[in-house]
Design a protein around this motif. Structure first.
Motif, PDB file in Angstrom:
ATOM      1  N   GLU A   1      35.426   7.490 -15.647  1.00 39.09           N
ATOM      2  CA  GLU A   1      34.922   8.850 -15.761  1.00 39.09           C
ATOM      3  C   GLU A   1      34.820   9.473 -14.370  1.00 39.09           C
ATOM      4  O   GLU A   1      35.130  10.640 -14.183  1.00 39.09           O
ATOM      5  N   THR A   2      34.362   8.675 -13.398  1.00 39.71           N
ATOM      6  CA  THR A   2      34.254   9.100 -12.005  1.00 39.71           C
ATOM      7  C   THR A   2      34.845   7.999 -11.130  1.00 39.71           C
ATOM      8  O   THR A   2      34.581   6.819 -11.361  1.00 39.71           O
TER       9      THR A   2
ATOM     10  N   THR B   1      35.658  13.582 -11.067  1.00 35.56           N
ATOM     11  CA  THR B   1      34.984  13.333 -12.338  1.00 35.56           C
ATOM     12  C   THR B   1      35.794  13.964 -13.455  1.00 35.56           C
ATOM     13  O   THR B   1      36.326  15.074 -13.293  1.00 35.56           O
ATOM     14  N   ARG B   2      35.853  13.300 -14.575  1.00 39.86           N
ATOM     15  CA  ARG B   2      36.599  13.842 -15.716  1.00 39.86           C
ATOM     16  C   ARG B   2      35.895  15.077 -16.283  1.00 39.86           C
ATOM     17  O   ARG B   2      34.690  15.119 -16.399  1.00 39.86           O
TER      18      ARG B   2
END
Length: 217
Positions: free
Chosen positions: A43-44, A215-216
């Motif tokens: 995600e990050t 980050t997504r």
């Protein structure tokens, strides 16, 4: 290596590197697929550590018939700059790369040279372009200078305005670097910068992120 050679040696060694590059084809789709596979679990993350160095090197190594030697290439590349004195870890990594290539000959030197020279330069291309794309702030070319050997001495050559060099010693892998970077960047769509977590490499010949966290979403 070709870049530290002159005359017939340079011509022969450069031709060998060019023939290797001619055999690998288009690297864009392979870089895209490799990046998508890695980022699926995040995600990050730090683009420079997780993607910008290992993906181009791993993709090119595979195309050259080698295993994923990206970790060893990164160690050698970090010691390759003129302001750095190589240490034991880099020397050991170079030994492992020679073993992976099967012999200590000009073909091995050409393969290792392509991987080492692609490592930071292509990572910088990816990092600078991604930072500019996500922040709206232009960074410029990642490699500010290169080295040549003249009269037995290494000399620094500025690359202002010519990121891949020019003339008979221009970078032989510019097309491949752009293909790798394009594939990686396409796979990173949908991410945004993580505020306040971009730092920059401290180097006289590189302008590129040291850490570039995204980050997504």
């Amino acid at each position: 290596m070709a870049r530290f050679s002159n005359g017939p040696d340079h011509i022969r060694r450069r031709a060998l590197a060019l023939s290797l590059l001619d055999s690998v084809g288009d690297l864009r789709e392979a870089a895209f697929a490799r990046t998508r596979e890695i980022v699926a679990g995040f995600e990050t993350f730090d683009v420079m550590a997780e993607i910008a160095r290992p993906v181009p090197v791993g993709t090119l190594a595979s195309a050259l018939g080698l295993p994923d030697v990206s970790a060893d290439v990164a160690l050698v590349a970090a010691a390759y700059h003129p302001h750095v004195v190589p240490g034991a870890a880099a020397e050991a990594a170079l030994g492992r790369l020679i073993t992976a290539c099967g012999a200590a000959d000009e073909l091995a030197a050409a393969r290792i040279g392509l991987l080492v020279q692609a490592c930071d330069a292509t990572a910088g291309l990816i990092g600078n372009e991604l930072f500019a794309w996500l922040s709206g702030k232009a960074v410029g070319q990642p490699v500010l200078a290169t080295r040549r050997r003249i009269g037995g001495e290494d000399v620094t050559v500025p690359l202002a305005g010519t990121p891949f060099g020019a003339g008979p010693r221009a970078c032989p892998g510019s097309r491949h670097a752009n293909a790798l970077a394009t594939g990686v960047l396409a796979a990173l769509r949908g991410f945004r910068l993580t505020a306040g977590e971009t730092t920059w490499v401290s180097s006289p010949n590189l302008r590129m992120p040291a850490v570039l966290r995204v980050t997504r979403g």
